[in-house]
Design an enzyme around this catalytic site. Structure first.
Site, PDB file in Angstrom:
ATOM      1  N   SER A  27      16.462  -1.563  -8.729  1.00  0.00           N
ATOM      2  CA  SER A  27      15.904  -0.113  -8.696  1.00  0.00           C
ATOM      3  C   SER A  27      16.655   0.541  -7.536  1.00  0.00           C
ATOM      4  CB  SER A  27      14.407   0.094  -8.873  1.00  0.00           C
ATOM      5  OG  SER A  27      13.803  -0.464  -7.855  1.00  0.00           O
ATOM      6  N   GLU A  29      16.752   4.256  -4.969  1.00  0.00           N
ATOM      7  CA  GLU A  29      15.756   5.335  -4.748  1.00  0.00           C
ATOM      8  C   GLU A  29      16.644   6.594  -4.561  1.00  0.00           C
ATOM      9  OE1 GLU A  29      12.153   4.606  -2.711  1.00  0.00           O
ATOM     10  OE2 GLU A  29      12.853   6.153  -1.130  1.00  0.00           O
ATOM     11  N   ALA A  63       7.825  15.185   2.315  1.00  0.00           N
ATOM     12  CA  ALA A  63       6.676  15.323   3.303  1.00  0.00           C
ATOM     13  C   ALA A  63       5.689  16.496   3.099  1.00  0.00           C
ATOM     14  CB  ALA A  63       6.894  15.049   4.794  1.00  0.00           C
ATOM     15  N   HIS A  89       8.091   9.766  -7.204  1.00  0.00           N
ATOM     16  CA  HIS A  89       7.225   9.504  -6.284  1.00  0.00           C
ATOM     17  C   HIS A  89       6.098  10.744  -6.341  1.00  0.00           C
ATOM     18  CE1 HIS A  89       9.867   6.639  -3.865  1.00  0.00           C
ATOM     19  NE2 HIS A  89      10.462   6.593  -4.939  1.00  0.00           N
ATOM     20  N   ARG A 119       0.307   7.490  -0.604  1.00  0.00           N
ATOM     21  CA  ARG A 119      -0.613   8.402   0.275  1.00  0.00           C
ATOM     22  C   ARG A 119       0.089   9.796   0.839  1.00  0.00           C
ATOM     23  NH1 ARG A 119      -2.881   7.120   5.957  1.00  0.00           N
ATOM     24  NH2 ARG A 119      -0.800   7.650   6.386  1.00  0.00           N
ATOM     25  N   GLY A 120       1.231   9.141   1.370  1.00  0.00           N
ATOM     26  CA  GLY A 120       2.117  10.225   1.942  1.00  0.00           C
ATOM     27  C   GLY A 120       1.827  10.199   3.550  1.00  0.00           C
ATOM     28  N   ASP A 121       2.438  10.881   4.392  1.00  0.00           N
ATOM     29  CA  ASP A 121       2.151  11.229   5.590  1.00  0.00           C
ATOM     30  C   ASP A 121       1.697  12.727   5.822  1.00  0.00           C
ATOM     31  OD1 ASP A 121       2.488   8.739   6.842  1.00  0.00           O
ATOM     32  OD2 ASP A 121       4.601   8.730   6.071  1.00  0.00           O
ATOM     33  N   ALA A 140      -3.916   6.061  -1.371  1.00  0.00           N
ATOM     34  CA  ALA A 140      -2.933   5.834  -2.477  1.00  0.00           C
ATOM     35  C   ALA A 140      -3.757   4.886  -3.701  1.00  0.00           C
ATOM     36  CB  ALA A 140      -1.824   4.658  -2.099  1.00  0.00           C
ATOM     37  N   GLN A 191       8.230  -1.624   2.169  1.00  0.00           N
ATOM     38  CA  GLN A 191       9.045  -0.876   3.416  1.00  0.00           C
ATOM     39  C   GLN A 191      10.361  -1.544   3.611  1.00  0.00           C
ATOM     40  OE1 GLN A 191      10.061   1.941   4.830  1.00  0.00           O
ATOM     41  NE2 GLN A 191       7.858   2.579   5.527  1.00  0.00           N
ATOM     42  N   PHE A 231      14.387   6.197  12.301  1.00  0.00           N
ATOM     43  CA  PHE A 231      13.281   6.290  11.217  1.00  0.00           C
ATOM     44  C   PHE A 231      12.660   5.021  11.110  1.00  0.00           C
ATOM     45  CE2 PHE A 231      12.228   5.900   6.472  1.00  0.00           C
ATOM     46  CZ  PHE A 231      11.523   6.860   6.500  1.00  0.00           C
ATOM     47  N   HIS A 281      14.792  -3.235  -4.574  1.00  0.00           N
ATOM     48  CA  HIS A 281      14.765  -1.555  -4.859  1.00  0.00           C
ATOM     49  C   HIS A 281      15.792  -1.267  -3.403  1.00  0.00           C
ATOM     50  CE1 HIS A 281      12.830   2.392  -5.625  1.00  0.00           C
ATOM     51  NE2 HIS A 281      12.782   2.548  -4.084  1.00  0.00           N
ATOM     52  N   ARG A 287      23.598   8.092  -1.709  1.00  0.00           N
ATOM     53  CA  ARG A 287      25.083   7.554  -1.533  1.00  0.00           C
ATOM     54  C   ARG A 287      25.248   6.476  -2.154  1.00  0.00           C
ATOM     55  NH1 ARG A 287      26.904   9.216   4.041  1.00  0.00           N
ATOM     56  NH2 ARG A 287      25.102  10.414   4.835  1.00  0.00           N
TER      57      ARG A 287
HETATM   58  P1  FAD Z   1      -2.009   3.692   1.624  1.00  0.00           P
HETATM   59  O1  FAD Z   1      -1.845   2.629   0.766  1.00  0.00           O
HETATM   60  O2  FAD Z   1      -3.179   4.487   0.940  1.00  0.00           O
HETATM   61  O3  FAD Z   1      -2.467   3.138   3.025  1.00  0.00           O
HETATM   62  C1  FAD Z   1      -2.177   4.087   4.023  1.00  0.00           C
HETATM   63  C2  FAD Z   1      -3.030   3.440   5.477  1.00  0.00           C
HETATM   64  O4  FAD Z   1      -4.499   3.714   5.017  1.00  0.00           O
HETATM   65  C3  FAD Z   1      -2.974   1.730   5.484  1.00  0.00           C
HETATM   66  O5  FAD Z   1      -3.130   1.371   6.860  1.00  0.00           O
HETATM   67  C4  FAD Z   1      -4.112   1.366   5.048  1.00  0.00           C
HETATM   68  O6  FAD Z   1      -4.779  -0.008   5.336  1.00  0.00           O
HETATM   69  C5  FAD Z   1      -5.356   2.480   5.076  1.00  0.00           C
HETATM   70  N1  FAD Z   1      -6.209   2.741   4.399  1.00  0.00           N
HETATM   71  C6  FAD Z   1      -5.970   2.918   2.900  1.00  0.00           C
HETATM   72  N2  FAD Z   1      -7.340   2.951   2.118  1.00  0.00           N
HETATM   73  C7  FAD Z   1      -8.268   2.918   3.032  1.00  0.00           C
HETATM   74  C8  FAD Z   1      -9.549   2.646   3.106  1.00  0.00           C
HETATM   75  N3  FAD Z   1     -10.292   3.002   1.915  1.00  0.00           N
HETATM   76  N4  FAD Z   1     -10.239   2.360   4.440  1.00  0.00           N
HETATM   77  C9  FAD Z   1      -9.525   2.322   5.628  1.00  0.00           C
HETATM   78  N5  FAD Z   1      -8.265   2.284   5.493  1.00  0.00           N
HETATM   79  C10 FAD Z   1      -7.571   2.468   4.372  1.00  0.00           C
HETATM   80  N6  FAD Z   1       6.373   9.049   1.757  1.00  0.00           N
HETATM   81  C11 FAD Z   1       6.514  10.450   1.004  1.00  0.00           C
HETATM   82  O7  FAD Z   1       5.847  11.198   1.669  1.00  0.00           O
HETATM   83  N7  FAD Z   1       7.119  10.438  -0.060  1.00  0.00           N
HETATM   84  C12 FAD Z   1       7.745   9.349  -0.750  1.00  0.00           C
HETATM   85  O8  FAD Z   1       8.312   9.773  -1.618  1.00  0.00           O
HETATM   86  C13 FAD Z   1       7.532   8.065  -0.259  1.00  0.00           C
HETATM   87  N8  FAD Z   1       7.971   6.985  -0.784  1.00  0.00           N
HETATM   88  C14 FAD Z   1       7.819   5.812  -0.330  1.00  0.00           C
HETATM   89  C15 FAD Z   1       8.174   4.562  -0.932  1.00  0.00           C
HETATM   90  C16 FAD Z   1       8.076   3.424  -0.228  1.00  0.00           C
HETATM   91  C17 FAD Z   1       8.660   2.352  -1.114  1.00  0.00           C
HETATM   92  C18 FAD Z   1       7.324   3.349   0.601  1.00  0.00           C
HETATM   93  C19 FAD Z   1       7.411   1.846   1.235  1.00  0.00           C
HETATM   94  C20 FAD Z   1       7.071   4.402   1.314  1.00  0.00           C
HETATM   95  C21 FAD Z   1       7.110   5.613   0.804  1.00  0.00           C
HETATM   96  N9  FAD Z   1       6.702   6.826   1.400  1.00  0.00           N
HETATM   97  C22 FAD Z   1       7.081   8.089   1.103  1.00  0.00           C
HETATM   98  C23 FAD Z   1       5.990   6.481   2.824  1.00  0.00           C
HETATM   99  C24 FAD Z   1       4.429   6.682   2.741  1.00  0.00           C
HETATM  100  O9  FAD Z   1       4.026   7.778   2.297  1.00  0.00           O
HETATM  101  C25 FAD Z   1       3.880   6.054   3.972  1.00  0.00           C
HETATM  102  O10 FAD Z   1       4.037   5.032   4.467  1.00  0.00           O
HETATM  103  C26 FAD Z   1       2.189   6.331   4.308  1.00  0.00           C
HETATM  104  O11 FAD Z   1       2.138   6.384   5.662  1.00  0.00           O
HETATM  105  C27 FAD Z   1       1.423   5.532   3.639  1.00  0.00           C
HETATM  106  O12 FAD Z   1       1.317   5.705   2.253  1.00  0.00           O
HETATM  107  P2  FAD Z   1       0.822   4.400   1.404  1.00  0.00           P
HETATM  108  O13 FAD Z   1       0.621   4.753  -0.271  1.00  0.00           O
HETATM  109  O14 FAD Z   1       1.130   3.019   1.704  1.00  0.00           O
HETATM  110  O15 FAD Z   1      -0.739   4.578   1.949  1.00  0.00           O
END
Ligand code: FAD
Length: 307
Positions: A27, A29, A63, A89, A119-121, A140, A191, A231, A281, A287
């Site tokens: 896939s 991205e 973001a 996403h 979840r996002g940042d 997430a 990641q 990054f 992926h 690019r």
């Molecule tokens: P989560 O799975 O929710 O976890 C985040 C953190 O919170 C983890 O440390 C987890 O252990 C902790 N946590 C979660 N639930 C709980 C709970 N109930 N209690 C305690 N701790 C908890 N970012 C963007 O903004 N846009 C994108 O399009 C995007 N695409 C991405 C695609 C991929 C393949 C990857 C790997 C990352 C992407 N990201 C993107 C980045 C991502 O949003 C960040 O890495 C973010 O910090 C975490 O997202 P997550 O979905 O893994 O979060």
């Protein structure tokens, strides 16, 4: 002299026939373009990569949800205009559940059936503490569960071979991944990582933790070493010393930089195939040349439409 060859090359899975390699899942991205010029490159790249039969191409969500409209537009157009399956996403940042659900319903109406749920940042940047919106999805796993109530989407989630920077330990990391899969995700995409052992160890640990869903290797080809290493540093992915040394001093030598990048990525993906990995992926950065070449190395050829 004996007839026995001094060196015997062990069978390498990456050297299998194209028919065998065709079973690999790839896939690609993309990120949503901001300007007309970037949009032109987006479509050029997509046109080049689409005939390589990807499982899907995905479009990231900026973001803080800043690209929401653009992500939706690009994903809908990809499906309509190229026939390739597209995944949108989606993050929980700065939005109520109702707002996020409305986006999901929009995808359903547009016939988009794949979502990468994250979840996002925070808008302040990767690494800053995440504060969920008071009426929003908290993480997430919560988002995956919400999406499931709206439709039968194919959902991918993120995972981290070096642990998410905010997870206190591996136990928390895998509990979280398990919650996302149990909530209805079909696979996890990693990641970026540059040391294959980290990925393979992560998969082993996940299996030991009872997670059976596919863990797709997220591959980041190095288009610009300085940019990628900055990054990577922010999102907790390690750049091995040997790799930093190979790119050192190549800032003003794009030709050598591109060749070294190609060699590094080629070694990474062929070694993963040799070690039995079948799902990839690619973070394309919009690019095509390097990703196209890597797909060729993995036995993929463009399928010419005979329509
Ligand atoms: P989560 O799975 O929710 O976890 C985040 C953190 O919170 C983890 O440390 C987890 O252990 C902790 N946590 C979660 N639930 C709980 C709970 N109930 N209690 C305690 N701790 C908890 N970012 C963007 O903004 N846009 C994108 O399009 C995007 N695409 C991405 C695609 C991929 C393949 C990857 C790997 C990352 C992407 N990201 C993107 C980045 C991502 O949003 C960040 O890495 C973010 O910090 C975490 O997202 P997550 O979905 O893994 O979060």
């Amino acid at each position: 002299m004996s007839d026995t060859p001094i060196f015997s090359t062990p069978d390498r899975l990456s050297r299998q026939s194209e028919e065998e390699l065709a079973k690999l899942d790839l896939s690609f991205e993309f990120f949503p373009p901001k300007t007309d010029k970037m949009e032109a490159r987006f479509w050029e790249t997509l046109e080049r990569l689409a005939p390589l039969s990807p499982r899907f191409v995905s479009v990231t969500y900026g973001a803080g949800g800043t690209t929401r409209g653009r992500t939706t537009k690009m994903v809908s157009r990809i499906e309509k205009e190229t026939g390739v399956k597209a995944a949108a996403h989606l993050t929980c940042v700065d939005a109520t559940k109702d707002e996020v659900n409305e986006v999901v319903r929009g995808y359903k109406e547009a016939g988009i059936s794949r979502i990468v749920a994250l979840r996002g940042d925070p808008p302040e940047g990767v690494g800053q503490p995440f504060q969920p919106h008071p009426q929003g999805y908290r993480n997430a796993a919560d988002l995956v569960a919400g999406i499931r109530t709206i439709g039968n989407f194919d959902i991918s989630v993120a995972c981290y071979p070096e642990k998410h920077p905010q997870s206190p330990d591996w136990y928390a990391e895998f509990e979280n991944l398990k919650r996302k899969i149990d909530a209805g995700a079909s696979r996890a995409i990693t990641q970026m990582f540059f040391d294959n052992d980290l990925y393979l160890r992560f998969v082993d640990r996940a299996r030991n933790a009872g997670i059976e869903a596919p863990i797709v290797a997220g591959i980041q080809p190095i288009h610009n070493f300085t940019q990628i290493s900055n990054f990577a540093g922010r999102c907790g992915a390690t750049i091995p010393n040997w790799m930093a040394e190979r790119f050192e001093g190549l800032e003003d030598d794009p030709e050598t930089h591109a060749l070294v990048a190609a060699a590094v990525a080629a070694e990474q993906v062929t070694e993963l195939v040799d070690r039995g990995v079948t799902e990839f992926h690619f973070y394309t950065m919009n690019r095509s040349p390097l990703v196209y070449a890597l797909a060729r190395l993995l036995g993929r050829r463009p399928q010419i439409s005979r329509g």
